[in-house]
Motif scaffolding. Structure first.
Motif, short mmCIF file in Angstrom:
data_model
loop_
_atom_site.label_atom_id
_atom_site.label_comp_id
_atom_site.label_asym_id
_atom_site.label_seq_id
_atom_site.Cartn_x
_atom_site.Cartn_y
_atom_site.Cartn_z
N PRO A 54 1.83 1.89 -13.68
CA PRO A 54 0.64 1.02 -13.60
C PRO A 54 0.38 0.49 -12.19
O PRO A 54 -0.77 0.32 -11.80
N GLU A 55 1.43 0.26 -11.43
CA GLU A 55 1.26 -0.25 -10.07
C GLU A 55 0.71 0.78 -9.09
O GLU A 55 0.40 0.45 -7.95
N ASP A 56 0.55 2.02 -9.54
CA ASP A 56 -0.10 3.05 -8.71
C ASP A 56 -1.62 2.97 -8.84
O ASP A 56 -2.34 3.68 -8.13
N THR A 57 -2.11 2.13 -9.73
CA THR A 57 -3.55 1.98 -9.92
C THR A 57 -4.21 1.48 -8.65
O THR A 57 -3.82 0.44 -8.09
N ALA A 58 -5.20 2.22 -8.16
CA ALA A 58 -5.87 1.88 -6.91
C ALA A 58 -6.97 2.91 -6.65
O ALA A 58 -7.06 3.93 -7.33
N VAL A 59 -7.78 2.62 -5.65
CA VAL A 59 -8.68 3.63 -5.10
C VAL A 59 -7.89 4.37 -4.01
O VAL A 59 -7.31 3.73 -3.14
N TYR A 60 -7.89 5.68 -4.09
CA TYR A 60 -7.14 6.50 -3.14
C TYR A 60 -8.11 7.14 -2.15
O TYR A 60 -9.14 7.70 -2.54
N TYR A 61 -7.73 7.07 -0.88
CA TYR A 61 -8.55 7.61 0.20
C TYR A 61 -7.75 8.63 1.01
O TYR A 61 -6.55 8.46 1.21
N CYS A 62 -8.45 9.64 1.51
CA CYS A 62 -7.84 10.49 2.52
C CYS A 62 -8.53 10.21 3.86
O CYS A 62 -9.68 9.77 3.89
N ALA A 63 -7.80 10.46 4.92
CA ALA A 63 -8.31 10.13 6.25
C ALA A 63 -7.72 11.07 7.29
O ALA A 63 -6.62 11.61 7.10
#
Length: 127
Positions: free
Chosen positions: A87-96
């Motif tokens: 559950p703590e992996d919940t997030a918006v993921y971005y590449c850059a």
């Protein structure tokens, strides 16, 4: 220059997802690519990074052993395989795009070392 992250979604704890980052507008094999995430109310956190050739990778302690970053330069794509999700992996993921081809341990996780960002893909881990 464009980076587009995709592959997010809703998954149960313990499940897996594979994120993709499609890049365009520059020579893919000349730059390292990083993955970051941002949860509500928190700062942007470096998750992983892969150098330009794919021969060196970096991971945050919180994901090491569960996430794997890879790239296919011929397809202009970088991947983030995420297993044993929590559950703590919940997030918006971005590449850059990193400012160079070969990050070092002390620099890969700093957002200021990246010049172009994708729009983000939501990952939600919940039962």
């Amino acid at each position: 220059v464009q980076l587009q992250a995709s592959g997010g979604g809703l998954v149960q704890p313990g499940g897996s997802l594979r994120l993709s980052c499609a890049v365009s507008g520059f020579n893919t094999d000349g730059y390292a690519i990083g993955w970051f995430r941002q949860a509500p109310g928190k700062g942007r956190e470096g998750v992983s990074c892969i150098n330009s050739s794919g021969g060196r990778t970096f991971y945050a302690r919180s994901v090491k052993g569960r996430f794997t970053v890879s790239r296919e330069n011929a397809k202009d794509t970088v991947y983030l395989q995420m297993n044993s999700l929590k559950p703590e992996d919940t997030a918006v993921y971005y590449c850059a795009r990193f400012l160079g081809s070969n990050p070092i341990t002390s620099s890969w996780a700093a957002p200021v070392q990246y010049d172009f960002w994708g729009q983000g893909t939501q990952v939600t881990v919940s039962s």
